[in-house]
Motif scaffolding. Structure first.
Motif, PDB file in Angstrom:
ATOM      1  N   ILE A 121       0.856  -1.180   0.000  1.00  0.00           N
ATOM      2  CA  ILE A 121       0.000   0.000   0.000  1.00  0.00           C
ATOM      3  C   ILE A 121       0.893   1.231   0.000  1.00  0.00           C
ATOM      4  CG2 ILE A 121      -1.838   1.234   1.214  1.00  0.00           C
ATOM      5  CD1 ILE A 121      -2.511  -1.419   2.596  1.00  0.00           C
ATOM      6  N   GLU A 122       0.843   2.016  -1.058  1.00  0.00           N
ATOM      7  CA  GLU A 122       1.652   3.222  -1.136  1.00  0.00           C
ATOM      8  C   GLU A 122       0.793   4.439  -0.785  1.00  0.00           C
ATOM      9  OE1 GLU A 122       3.896   3.740  -4.676  1.00  0.00           O
ATOM     10  OE2 GLU A 122       4.351   1.619  -4.904  1.00  0.00           O
ATOM     11  N   PHE A 123       1.409   5.379  -0.092  1.00  0.00           N
ATOM     12  CA  PHE A 123       0.703   6.598   0.290  1.00  0.00           C
ATOM     13  C   PHE A 123       0.879   7.630  -0.826  1.00  0.00           C
ATOM     14  CE2 PHE A 123       1.642   4.444   4.210  1.00  0.00           C
ATOM     15  CZ  PHE A 123       0.511   4.629   4.964  1.00  0.00           C
ATOM     16  N   GLU A 124      -0.180   7.848  -1.587  1.00  0.00           N
ATOM     17  CA  GLU A 124      -0.088   8.792  -2.700  1.00  0.00           C
ATOM     18  C   GLU A 124      -0.002  10.231  -2.208  1.00  0.00           C
ATOM     19  OE1 GLU A 124      -3.442   7.962  -5.124  1.00  0.00           O
ATOM     20  OE2 GLU A 124      -2.726   5.974  -5.749  1.00  0.00           O
ATOM     21  N   GLU A 125      -0.761  10.551  -1.188  1.00  0.00           N
ATOM     22  CA  GLU A 125      -0.732  11.899  -0.618  1.00  0.00           C
ATOM     23  C   GLU A 125      -0.418  11.780   0.867  1.00  0.00           C
ATOM     24  OE1 GLU A 125      -4.313  13.948  -1.381  1.00  0.00           O
ATOM     25  OE2 GLU A 125      -4.210  13.744  -3.564  1.00  0.00           O
ATOM     26  N   ARG A 126       0.587  12.500   1.311  1.00  0.00           N
ATOM     27  CA  ARG A 126       0.978  12.410   2.706  1.00  0.00           C
ATOM     28  C   ARG A 126       1.571  13.737   3.139  1.00  0.00           C
ATOM     29  NH1 ARG A 126       4.626   9.792  -0.452  1.00  0.00           N
ATOM     30  NH2 ARG A 126       6.820  10.347  -0.232  1.00  0.00           N
ATOM     31  N   LYS A 127       1.548  13.969   4.427  1.00  0.00           N
ATOM     32  CA  LYS A 127       2.080  15.201   5.000  1.00  0.00           C
ATOM     33  C   LYS A 127       3.060  14.838   6.103  1.00  0.00           C
ATOM     34  CE  LYS A 127      -2.278  17.659   4.149  1.00  0.00           C
ATOM     35  NZ  LYS A 127      -3.400  18.424   4.754  1.00  0.00           N
ATOM     36  N   GLY A 128       4.249  15.402   6.014  1.00  0.00           N
ATOM     37  CA  GLY A 128       5.233  15.160   7.056  1.00  0.00           C
ATOM     38  C   GLY A 128       5.840  13.777   6.980  1.00  0.00           C
ATOM     39  N   ASN A 129       6.526  13.407   8.039  1.00  0.00           N
ATOM     40  CA  ASN A 129       7.179  12.110   8.126  1.00  0.00           C
ATOM     41  C   ASN A 129       6.321  11.137   8.914  1.00  0.00           C
ATOM     42  OD1 ASN A 129       9.585  12.970   6.785  1.00  0.00           O
ATOM     43  ND2 ASN A 129      10.222  13.990   8.672  1.00  0.00           N
ATOM     44  N   PHE A 130       6.257   9.912   8.452  1.00  0.00           N
ATOM     45  CA  PHE A 130       5.477   8.901   9.156  1.00  0.00           C
ATOM     46  C   PHE A 130       6.228   8.417  10.384  1.00  0.00           C
ATOM     47  CE2 PHE A 130       3.019   8.993   5.368  1.00  0.00           C
ATOM     48  CZ  PHE A 130       1.753   8.581   5.761  1.00  0.00           C
ATOM     49  N   CYS A 142      -4.449   2.376  11.338  1.00  0.00           N
ATOM     50  CA  CYS A 142      -4.162   3.801  11.248  1.00  0.00           C
ATOM     51  C   CYS A 142      -2.656   4.034  11.159  1.00  0.00           C
ATOM     52  CB  CYS A 142      -4.703   4.554  12.464  1.00  0.00           C
ATOM     53  SG  CYS A 142      -6.496   4.533  12.639  1.00  0.00           S
ATOM     54  N   ALA A 143      -2.261   4.970  10.309  1.00  0.00           N
ATOM     55  CA  ALA A 143      -0.866   5.403  10.210  1.00  0.00           C
ATOM     56  C   ALA A 143      -0.797   6.876  10.572  1.00  0.00           C
ATOM     57  CB  ALA A 143      -0.324   5.168   8.803  1.00  0.00           C
ATOM     58  N   VAL A 144       0.316   7.298  11.182  1.00  0.00           N
ATOM     59  CA  VAL A 144       0.434   8.654  11.720  1.00  0.00           C
ATOM     60  C   VAL A 144       1.668   9.338  11.133  1.00  0.00           C
ATOM     61  CG1 VAL A 144       0.557  10.068  13.807  1.00  0.00           C
ATOM     62  CG2 VAL A 144      -0.565   7.824  13.878  1.00  0.00           C
ATOM     63  N   SER A 145       1.491  10.595  10.705  1.00  0.00           N
ATOM     64  CA  SER A 145       2.618  11.402  10.244  1.00  0.00           C
ATOM     65  C   SER A 145       2.547  12.786  10.888  1.00  0.00           C
ATOM     66  CB  SER A 145       2.617  11.540   8.718  1.00  0.00           C
ATOM     67  OG  SER A 145       1.523  12.341   8.288  1.00  0.00           O
ATOM     68  N   THR A 146       3.678  13.486  10.897  1.00  0.00           N
ATOM     69  CA  THR A 146       3.719  14.840  11.460  1.00  0.00           C
ATOM     70  C   THR A 146       4.925  15.598  10.924  1.00  0.00           C
ATOM     71  OG1 THR A 146       3.701  16.140  13.509  1.00  0.00           O
ATOM     72  CG2 THR A 146       5.060  14.152  13.490  1.00  0.00           C
ATOM     73  N   VAL A 154      -3.613  11.533  10.828  1.00  0.00           N
ATOM     74  CA  VAL A 154      -3.924  10.120  11.031  1.00  0.00           C
ATOM     75  C   VAL A 154      -4.645   9.603   9.797  1.00  0.00           C
ATOM     76  CG1 VAL A 154      -5.111   8.440  12.473  1.00  0.00           C
ATOM     77  CG2 VAL A 154      -4.085  10.465  13.520  1.00  0.00           C
ATOM     78  N   TYR A 155      -4.064   8.595   9.157  1.00  0.00           N
ATOM     79  CA  TYR A 155      -4.631   7.983   7.965  1.00  0.00           C
ATOM     80  C   TYR A 155      -5.320   6.697   8.391  1.00  0.00           C
ATOM     81  CZ  TYR A 155      -1.413  11.264   5.796  1.00  0.00           C
ATOM     82  OH  TYR A 155      -0.735  12.414   5.449  1.00  0.00           O
ATOM     83  N   GLU A 156      -6.651   6.714   8.379  1.00  0.00           N
ATOM     84  CA  GLU A 156      -7.441   5.589   8.851  1.00  0.00           C
ATOM     85  C   GLU A 156      -7.900   4.749   7.663  1.00  0.00           C
ATOM     86  OE1 GLU A 156     -11.264   4.724  11.800  1.00  0.00           O
ATOM     87  OE2 GLU A 156     -11.019   6.688  10.849  1.00  0.00           O
ATOM     88  N   PHE A 157      -7.415   3.508   7.597  1.00  0.00           N
ATOM     89  CA  PHE A 157      -7.757   2.606   6.501  1.00  0.00           C
ATOM     90  C   PHE A 157      -8.936   1.738   6.929  1.00  0.00           C
ATOM     91  CE2 PHE A 157      -3.385   3.720   5.691  1.00  0.00           C
ATOM     92  CZ  PHE A 157      -3.320   3.830   4.312  1.00  0.00           C
ATOM     93  N   PRO A 165      -7.544   6.032   2.445  1.00  0.00           N
ATOM     94  CA  PRO A 165      -7.806   6.241   3.866  1.00  0.00           C
ATOM     95  C   PRO A 165      -8.526   7.552   4.148  1.00  0.00           C
ATOM     96  CG  PRO A 165      -5.544   6.813   3.354  1.00  0.00           C
ATOM     97  CD  PRO A 165      -6.131   6.252   2.086  1.00  0.00           C
ATOM     98  N   ASP A 166      -9.277   7.578   5.239  1.00  0.00           N
ATOM     99  CA  ASP A 166      -9.798   8.836   5.763  1.00  0.00           C
ATOM    100  C   ASP A 166      -8.657   9.540   6.490  1.00  0.00           C
ATOM    101  OD1 ASP A 166     -12.279   8.116   4.820  1.00  0.00           O
ATOM    102  OD2 ASP A 166     -13.024   7.400   6.758  1.00  0.00           O
ATOM    103  N   VAL A 167      -8.514  10.839   6.272  1.00  0.00           N
ATOM    104  CA  VAL A 167      -7.416  11.593   6.871  1.00  0.00           C
ATOM    105  C   VAL A 167      -7.967  12.503   7.968  1.00  0.00           C
ATOM    106  CG1 VAL A 167      -5.475  13.143   6.469  1.00  0.00           C
ATOM    107  CG2 VAL A 167      -6.187  11.547   4.678  1.00  0.00           C
ATOM    108  N   HIS A 168      -7.438  12.361   9.169  1.00  0.00           N
ATOM    109  CA  HIS A 168      -7.854  13.164  10.314  1.00  0.00           C
ATOM    110  C   HIS A 168      -6.678  14.014  10.784  1.00  0.00           C
ATOM    111  CE1 HIS A 168     -11.345  10.451  10.633  1.00  0.00           C
ATOM    112  NE2 HIS A 168     -10.484   9.460  10.495  1.00  0.00           N
ATOM    113  N   THR A 169      -6.965  15.260  11.135  1.00  0.00           N
ATOM    114  CA  THR A 169      -5.938  16.142  11.685  1.00  0.00           C
ATOM    115  C   THR A 169      -6.094  16.221  13.190  1.00  0.00           C
ATOM    116  OG1 THR A 169      -5.933  17.483   9.658  1.00  0.00           O
ATOM    117  CG2 THR A 169      -4.943  18.455  11.632  1.00  0.00           C
ATOM    118  N   VAL A 170      -5.035  15.913  13.897  1.00  0.00           N
ATOM    119  CA  VAL A 170      -5.032  15.899  15.361  1.00  0.00           C
ATOM    120  C   VAL A 170      -4.041  16.944  15.853  1.00  0.00           C
ATOM    121  CG1 VAL A 170      -4.551  14.544  17.422  1.00  0.00           C
ATOM    122  CG2 VAL A 170      -5.640  13.460  15.446  1.00  0.00           C
ATOM    123  N   LYS A 171      -4.517  17.857  16.677  1.00  0.00           N
ATOM    124  CA  LYS A 171      -3.648  18.903  17.213  1.00  0.00           C
ATOM    125  C   LYS A 171      -3.404  18.658  18.696  1.00  0.00           C
ATOM    126  CE  LYS A 171      -4.962  22.486  13.891  1.00  0.00           C
ATOM    127  NZ  LYS A 171      -5.483  23.872  13.717  1.00  0.00           N
TER     128      LYS A 171
END
Length: 219
Positions: A121-130, A142-146, A154-157, A165-171
């Protein structure tokens, strides 16, 4: 809190000198799962093992190296055993200072068996480092990057095979000294920070300290 002098060690094992433990988790059956790197004469092996949580007797051991298409620059970080498959998280640290994360879905032919096949499974769109993967309370991968360890993605598969995946932003508070994620009842994203166990719910966009250091948790 537990008096350290009253703690009794019921079982223990020693890893061989050629083995390094990379990740330790528990599965749905209450057993411990371990992701090890074993350094042999030919090359490095990535081994996934399952242990009985009470006796630490090894239930199974599977060398997953043959089904990983890992280049020399790729490092396997973590693995989570689901009822249908084993999910392995790795990052390719390339010479141009870029990183490419991968998720491998490995069919173990049941819970404890030999690897049969895998899907990358490749992450086509991602933000930051996993930085981490975990199983959510709802049972999703779920996979987490920042970028800054204050805002997390948080990428929820819900269906890993679809790679959408659904992408959630956690602050979280800055300088929170994030350590790692795990599953905690009532929260979609739970991690350890300098304040204690911190939980976050996607629906409410709410962050709160569940267990505080110095109060519920002794430091």
């Amino acid at each position: 809190s537990e008096d350290i002098e009253s703690v009794k060690i019921n079982a223990g094992i020693r890893l061989p000198d050629d083995t390094s433990l990379y990740a330790l988790r528990s599965d749905d059956e209450g057993n411990f799962t371990a992701l090890d790197k074993v350094y042999g004469d030919d090359f490095q092996h990535t081994v996934f093992s399952v242990y009985d949580s009470k006796t630490l007797e090894k239930i199974s051991e599977t060398d997953i190296t043959p089904v990983l298409s890992s280049p020399a620059s790729e490092s396997v970080i973590d693995a989570i055993l689901f009822p249908d498959a084993l999910y392995v998280f790795s990052v390719d640290y390339r010479q141009d200072y870029t990183t490419v994360p991968y998720l491998y879905k490995i069919d173990l032919n049941g819970t404890h068996g030999e690897p049969m096949d895998y899907v990358t499974i490749e992450f086509e769109e991602r933000k930051g480092n996993f930085i981490d993967i975990y199983k959510s309370e709802s049972g999703n991968l779920c996979a987490v990057s920042t970028d800054d360890y204050a805002e997390y993605y948080v990428y929820e598969f819900k269906n890993p095979d679809e790679n959408k995946p659904d992408v959630h932003t956690v602050k979280l508070p800055k300088n929170g000294n994030f350590i790692g994620t795990f599953q905690y009842p009532g929260y979609d994203f739970t991690c350890i920070t300098s304040s204690g166990v911190t939980g976050y719910t996607f629906a409410d966009n709410k962050c709160e300290v569940v267990l505080s250091f110095g109060k519920e948790l002794d430091t």
